[in-house]
Design an enzyme around this catalytic site. Structure first.
Site, PDB file in Angstrom:
ATOM      1  CB  ILE A 209      -0.772   0.014   1.317  1.00 51.08           C
ATOM      2  CG1 ILE A 209      -2.222   1.082   1.105  1.00 51.08           C
ATOM      3  CG2 ILE A 209      -0.325   0.244   2.575  1.00 51.08           C
ATOM      4  CD1 ILE A 209      -2.976   0.438  -0.178  1.00 51.08           C
ATOM      5  CG  HIS A 210       4.541   1.281   1.748  1.00 55.65           C
ATOM      6  ND1 HIS A 210       5.582   1.843   2.531  1.00 55.65           N
ATOM      7  CD2 HIS A 210       4.267   0.338   2.279  1.00 55.65           C
ATOM      8  CE1 HIS A 210       5.650   1.237   3.715  1.00 55.65           C
ATOM      9  NE2 HIS A 210       4.845   0.405   3.403  1.00 55.65           N
TER      10      HIS A 210
ATOM     11  CG  ASP B  82       0.969  -3.397   9.215  1.00 60.02           C
ATOM     12  OD1 ASP B  82       1.501  -2.412   9.336  1.00 60.02           O
ATOM     13  OD2 ASP B  82       0.748  -3.803   8.132  1.00 60.02           O
TER      14      ASP B  82
ATOM     15  CG  HIS C  19       4.792  -6.920   6.803  1.00 58.59           C
ATOM     16  ND1 HIS C  19       5.431  -7.052   5.741  1.00 58.59           N
ATOM     17  CD2 HIS C  19       4.526  -5.494   6.674  1.00 58.59           C
ATOM     18  CE1 HIS C  19       5.481  -6.176   5.076  1.00 58.59           C
ATOM     19  NE2 HIS C  19       4.886  -5.098   5.683  1.00 58.59           N
TER      20      HIS C  19
ATOM     21  CG  ASP D 107      -4.898  -9.221  10.411  1.00 62.09           C
ATOM     22  OD1 ASP D 107      -4.068 -10.369   9.915  1.00 62.09           O
ATOM     23  OD2 ASP D 107      -4.883  -8.246   9.875  1.00 62.09           O
TER      24      ASP D 107
END
Length: 386
Positions: A147-148, A278, A221, A253
């Site tokens: 997503i950067h 995160d 991650h 998650d």
């Protein structure tokens, strides 16, 4: 969360997980003074009934989150201020986290310097829970941006190295793509005391092995935004799982990593796997969407995604991550707790003062219910109720 400025002198643990023994120790008193643990001993008969004493069903070493982008309605990249970091630390505490590395993701030019300056100010001014800072980029692989913002990703320069190796009052974690680093830069960062992780990278297993010999400490991650393990090329994932030294953050998650992969990582890296959230600004807030790099990120079913379905950080607290890890892997409670406390402390080289409940260590503790839900946090002796 209401904060109690009183620094308790004693904590009663109906069960204490001290990080040293594989089972819980019943009815322990933890004595505190000056922000440190001065004694850990069995409780005398009736001693735990003192209403003036802080008590909990389960007490463990304070959780340490190596990767948290936002919480409490605040996001580090959106407003790199001390106020933002205080809100983030407060939001993280609602999930039992005592210390955070606020994470600043890839941004244009040298905006990360604002993050360094802000974290420095927060640490020196004593904002509870701000341990250091994590720069996740911009020195990443354009092939694995996640997503950067792709336009923010760039090579590391000598000016960047000078900025990052300047004196900093806490641990500095930097996530990089090793295959894009200039020669000699990794060794320079490591010699300056910086913890370097690989992430958002397509590095081969050989490149990771070579980086490991130069001081690479771990990966960011695990399984996400990195080269995967195949039959003839182990990639970053295989390199880490085969290593006997590298640490790995992992997002438990139930969205970022399949339960089977959590199981594999937990068994191959029991002493080097680190639970990270995160988390984004929705954590510990009423927000259900925000804008990131011009994209609307929505929270739906516990997932944060853009319009294309790309995961954009996570919406999970550390105590929920702990419960997920146990449920998905069958790990003993003590082992899972170490992934939230002792292992991160080891990764940062802070294992002589954090990550264990023992005499001389900082009085940072996570207090939980029997079903492992956070009830209170002590940060260097300061008590925060949830």
């Amino acid at each position: 969360m209401a904060e109690n400025e009183v620094r308790p002198g004693r904590v009663f643990a109906r069960v204490l997980y001290d990080g040293l023994t594989p089972v819980g120790l019943p009815n322990r008193i933890i004595e505190l003074s000056g922000g440190r643990i001065v004694a850990v001993r069995p409780a005398e008969t009736g001693e735990g009934d003192d209403p003036a004493m802080v008590s909990a069903d389960v007490v463990a070493a304070g959780f340490i989150d190596l990767q948290i982008n936002g919480a409490g309605g605040a996001q580090f990249n959106f407003d790199p201020s001390v106020a933002t970091l205080a809100l983030m630390a407060n939001g993280a505490r609602q999930g039992g986290t005592a210390h955070i590395l606020p994470t600043f993701i890839s941004a244009p030019q040298a905006e990360y310097r604002k993050a360094l300056a802000t974290a420095r100010e927060a640490i020196l001014s004593g904002v509870p829970g701000i341990l250091g800072v994590h720069l996740e980029g911009p020195f990443l692989s354009p092939q694995r941006p996640g997503i950067h913002h792709p336009h923010a990703i760039r090579p590391m320069t000598s000016a960047d190295i000078s900025a990052m190796t300047a004196d900093f009052p806490g641990p500095l974690l930097v996530t990089v793509a090793p295959e894009y680093l200039p020669d000699g830069s990794l060794e320079t960062l490591v010699k300056a005391g910086i913890t370097v992780f690989a992430g958002h990278s397509m590095a081969t297993s050989q490149a990771i092995a070579e980086a490991e010999t130069l001081g690479l400490r771990g990966v960011t991650h695990l399984f996400n935004a990195m080269s995967q393990m195949t039959g003839r090329e182990p990639g970053i994932v295989g390199a880490v799982l085969a290593s006997d030294r590298l640490y790995a953050g992992i997002i438990a998650d139930r969205h970022h990593v399949a339960p089977e992969n959590l199981w594999i990582a937990a068994r191959l890296l029991p002493d080097r796997l680190c639970l990270v959230t995160d988390a984004m600004m929705t954590l510990a807030s009423k927000l259900n969407q925000f804008t990131l790099n011009g994209q609307t990120i929505r929270l739906d079913g516990g997932r944060l995604t853009n319009a294309q379905g790309t995961l954009a950080g996570a919406h999970v607290a550390m105590d929920e991550s702990l419960r997920n890890m146990i449920a998905c892997t069958g790990l003993p409670i003590a082992a899972a707790l170490n992934m939230a406390s002792r292992n991160p402390a080891m990764a940062l080289g802070m294992h002589h003062e954090l990550g264990l409940v023992r005499v001389g260590y900082r009085a940072s503790l996570t207090l939980l219910s029997t079903d492992l839900r956070a009830k209170a946090v002590l940060v260097d002796g300061q008590h925060f109720r949830i």
